[in-house]
Design a protein around this motif. Structure first.
Motif, PDB file in Angstrom:
ATOM      1  N   VAL A  65      36.178  33.257  41.506  1.00  0.00           N
ATOM      2  CA  VAL A  65      37.302  33.824  42.240  1.00  0.00           C
ATOM      3  C   VAL A  65      38.619  33.159  41.819  1.00  0.00           C
ATOM      4  O   VAL A  65      38.723  31.941  41.788  1.00  0.00           O
ATOM      5  CB  VAL A  65      37.116  33.629  43.768  1.00  0.00           C
ATOM      6  CG1 VAL A  65      38.258  34.256  44.542  1.00  0.00           C
ATOM      7  CG2 VAL A  65      35.771  34.183  44.226  1.00  0.00           C
ATOM      8  N   TRP A  66      39.586  34.012  41.500  1.00  0.00           N
ATOM      9  CA  TRP A  66      40.953  33.581  41.270  1.00  0.00           C
ATOM     10  C   TRP A  66      41.713  34.007  42.513  1.00  0.00           C
ATOM     11  O   TRP A  66      41.629  35.159  42.926  1.00  0.00           O
ATOM     12  CB  TRP A  66      41.530  34.259  40.029  1.00  0.00           C
ATOM     13  CG  TRP A  66      40.914  33.745  38.761  1.00  0.00           C
ATOM     14  CD1 TRP A  66      41.443  32.818  37.920  1.00  0.00           C
ATOM     15  CD2 TRP A  66      39.660  34.133  38.189  1.00  0.00           C
ATOM     16  NE1 TRP A  66      40.594  32.609  36.853  1.00  0.00           N
ATOM     17  CE2 TRP A  66      39.481  33.404  36.996  1.00  0.00           C
ATOM     18  CE3 TRP A  66      38.648  35.027  38.569  1.00  0.00           C
ATOM     19  CZ2 TRP A  66      38.362  33.541  36.192  1.00  0.00           C
ATOM     20  CZ3 TRP A  66      37.522  35.160  37.770  1.00  0.00           C
ATOM     21  CH2 TRP A  66      37.395  34.422  36.595  1.00  0.00           C
ATOM     22  N   ILE A  67      42.430  33.081  43.123  1.00  0.00           N
ATOM     23  CA  ILE A  67      42.973  33.351  44.452  1.00  0.00           C
ATOM     24  C   ILE A  67      44.492  33.499  44.481  1.00  0.00           C
ATOM     25  O   ILE A  67      45.192  33.135  43.548  1.00  0.00           O
ATOM     26  CB  ILE A  67      42.559  32.254  45.451  1.00  0.00           C
ATOM     27  CG1 ILE A  67      43.139  30.895  45.035  1.00  0.00           C
ATOM     28  CG2 ILE A  67      41.060  32.197  45.584  1.00  0.00           C
ATOM     29  CD1 ILE A  67      42.940  29.807  46.057  1.00  0.00           C
ATOM     30  N   ASP A  68      44.935  34.020  45.633  1.00  0.00           N
ATOM     31  CA  ASP A  68      46.339  34.073  45.975  1.00  0.00           C
ATOM     32  C   ASP A  68      46.818  32.619  45.987  1.00  0.00           C
ATOM     33  O   ASP A  68      46.029  31.694  45.985  1.00  0.00           O
ATOM     34  CB  ASP A  68      46.469  34.715  47.366  1.00  0.00           C
ATOM     35  CG  ASP A  68      47.877  35.150  47.693  1.00  0.00           C
ATOM     36  OD1 ASP A  68      48.812  34.755  46.971  1.00  0.00           O
ATOM     37  OD2 ASP A  68      48.041  35.886  48.668  1.00  0.00           O
ATOM     38  N   HIS A  92      42.845  40.819  47.815  1.00  0.00           N
ATOM     39  CA  HIS A  92      44.260  41.129  47.836  1.00  0.00           C
ATOM     40  C   HIS A  92      44.397  42.641  47.610  1.00  0.00           C
ATOM     41  O   HIS A  92      43.517  43.265  47.016  1.00  0.00           O
ATOM     42  CB  HIS A  92      44.958  40.349  46.723  1.00  0.00           C
ATOM     43  CG  HIS A  92      46.440  40.351  46.818  1.00  0.00           C
ATOM     44  ND1 HIS A  92      47.206  41.375  46.342  1.00  0.00           N
ATOM     45  CD2 HIS A  92      47.293  39.438  47.336  1.00  0.00           C
ATOM     46  CE1 HIS A  92      48.483  41.105  46.558  1.00  0.00           C
ATOM     47  NE2 HIS A  92      48.554  39.932  47.158  1.00  0.00           N
ATOM     48  N   THR A  93      45.475  43.245  48.063  1.00  0.00           N
ATOM     49  CA  THR A  93      45.682  44.690  47.933  1.00  0.00           C
ATOM     50  C   THR A  93      45.445  45.189  46.509  1.00  0.00           C
ATOM     51  O   THR A  93      44.829  46.222  46.305  1.00  0.00           O
ATOM     52  CB  THR A  93      47.116  45.057  48.372  1.00  0.00           C
ATOM     53  OG1 THR A  93      47.334  44.540  49.677  1.00  0.00           O
ATOM     54  CG2 THR A  93      47.324  46.557  48.372  1.00  0.00           C
ATOM     55  N   ASN A  94      45.915  44.461  45.520  1.00  0.00           N
ATOM     56  CA  ASN A  94      45.776  44.883  44.119  1.00  0.00           C
ATOM     57  C   ASN A  94      44.748  44.049  43.369  1.00  0.00           C
ATOM     58  O   ASN A  94      44.866  43.861  42.154  1.00  0.00           O
ATOM     59  CB  ASN A  94      47.129  44.788  43.407  1.00  0.00           C
ATOM     60  CG  ASN A  94      48.158  45.683  44.042  1.00  0.00           C
ATOM     61  OD1 ASN A  94      47.857  46.820  44.392  1.00  0.00           O
ATOM     62  ND2 ASN A  94      49.368  45.181  44.221  1.00  0.00           N
ATOM     63  N   ALA A  95      43.751  43.542  44.057  1.00  0.00           N
ATOM     64  CA  ALA A  95      42.757  42.668  43.435  1.00  0.00           C
ATOM     65  C   ALA A  95      41.901  43.410  42.415  1.00  0.00           C
ATOM     66  O   ALA A  95      41.649  44.607  42.537  1.00  0.00           O
ATOM     67  CB  ALA A  95      41.854  42.068  44.501  1.00  0.00           C
ATOM     68  N   GLU A  96      41.455  42.648  41.433  1.00  0.00           N
ATOM     69  CA  GLU A  96      40.520  43.160  40.430  1.00  0.00           C
ATOM     70  C   GLU A  96      39.129  42.672  40.826  1.00  0.00           C
ATOM     71  O   GLU A  96      38.900  41.478  40.945  1.00  0.00           O
ATOM     72  CB  GLU A  96      40.919  42.615  39.056  1.00  0.00           C
ATOM     73  CG  GLU A  96      40.057  43.107  37.939  1.00  0.00           C
ATOM     74  CD  GLU A  96      40.494  42.564  36.585  1.00  0.00           C
ATOM     75  OE1 GLU A  96      39.955  43.050  35.581  1.00  0.00           O
ATOM     76  OE2 GLU A  96      41.339  41.649  36.523  1.00  0.00           O
ATOM     77  N   LEU A  97      38.211  43.609  41.048  1.00  0.00           N
ATOM     78  CA  LEU A  97      36.831  43.278  41.411  1.00  0.00           C
ATOM     79  C   LEU A  97      35.930  43.720  40.271  1.00  0.00           C
ATOM     80  O   LEU A  97      35.913  44.893  39.909  1.00  0.00           O
ATOM     81  CB  LEU A  97      36.426  43.972  42.715  1.00  0.00           C
ATOM     82  CG  LEU A  97      35.003  43.738  43.208  1.00  0.00           C
ATOM     83  CD1 LEU A  97      34.714  42.255  43.435  1.00  0.00           C
ATOM     84  CD2 LEU A  97      34.737  44.531  44.488  1.00  0.00           C
TER      85      LEU A  97
END
Length: 98
Positions: A76-79, A49-54
């Motif tokens: 993974v935590w998803i949209d 996602h655009t503001n994802a935390e990796l």
């Protein structure tokens, strides 16, 4: 077609498994999902996602997904939506690579 994911148990990852492939053209990884959590088990394509935390090995990073992640375990935590394509596709809000 899209399916809404339950927001129950936000602490636990929605998906968990081994990254089996990387698709450079779309910046996606294929994860062989091992958890059910209301989502059909099996391979699923994940993009960030655009503001994802990796987080890779405990460190938050600002790099794109790449082929070096293949073979590694991911949580993974998803949209809130999963596209019902073959394989299904979704966007990660948070991805932890071990």
């Amino acid at each position: 077609m899209r399916r809404r994911i339950s927001e129950k148990g936000e602490e636990k990852p929605h998906l968990r498994g081994i990254i089996t492939n990387f698709y450079e053209e779309k910046g996606q990884v294929l994860i062989d999902n091992e958890e059910d959590n209301g989502v059909e088990s099996g391979p699923i394509l994940i993009s960030l996602h655009t503001n994802a935390e990796l987080i890779i090995e405990g460190e938050t990073v600002t790099v794109p997904l790449d082929e070096t992640l293949v073979g590694r375990r991911a949580d993974v935590w998803i949209d809130e939506f999963i596209a019902k394509s073959r394989p299904p596709q979704t966007k990660a809000l948070k991805m932890v690579i071990h």
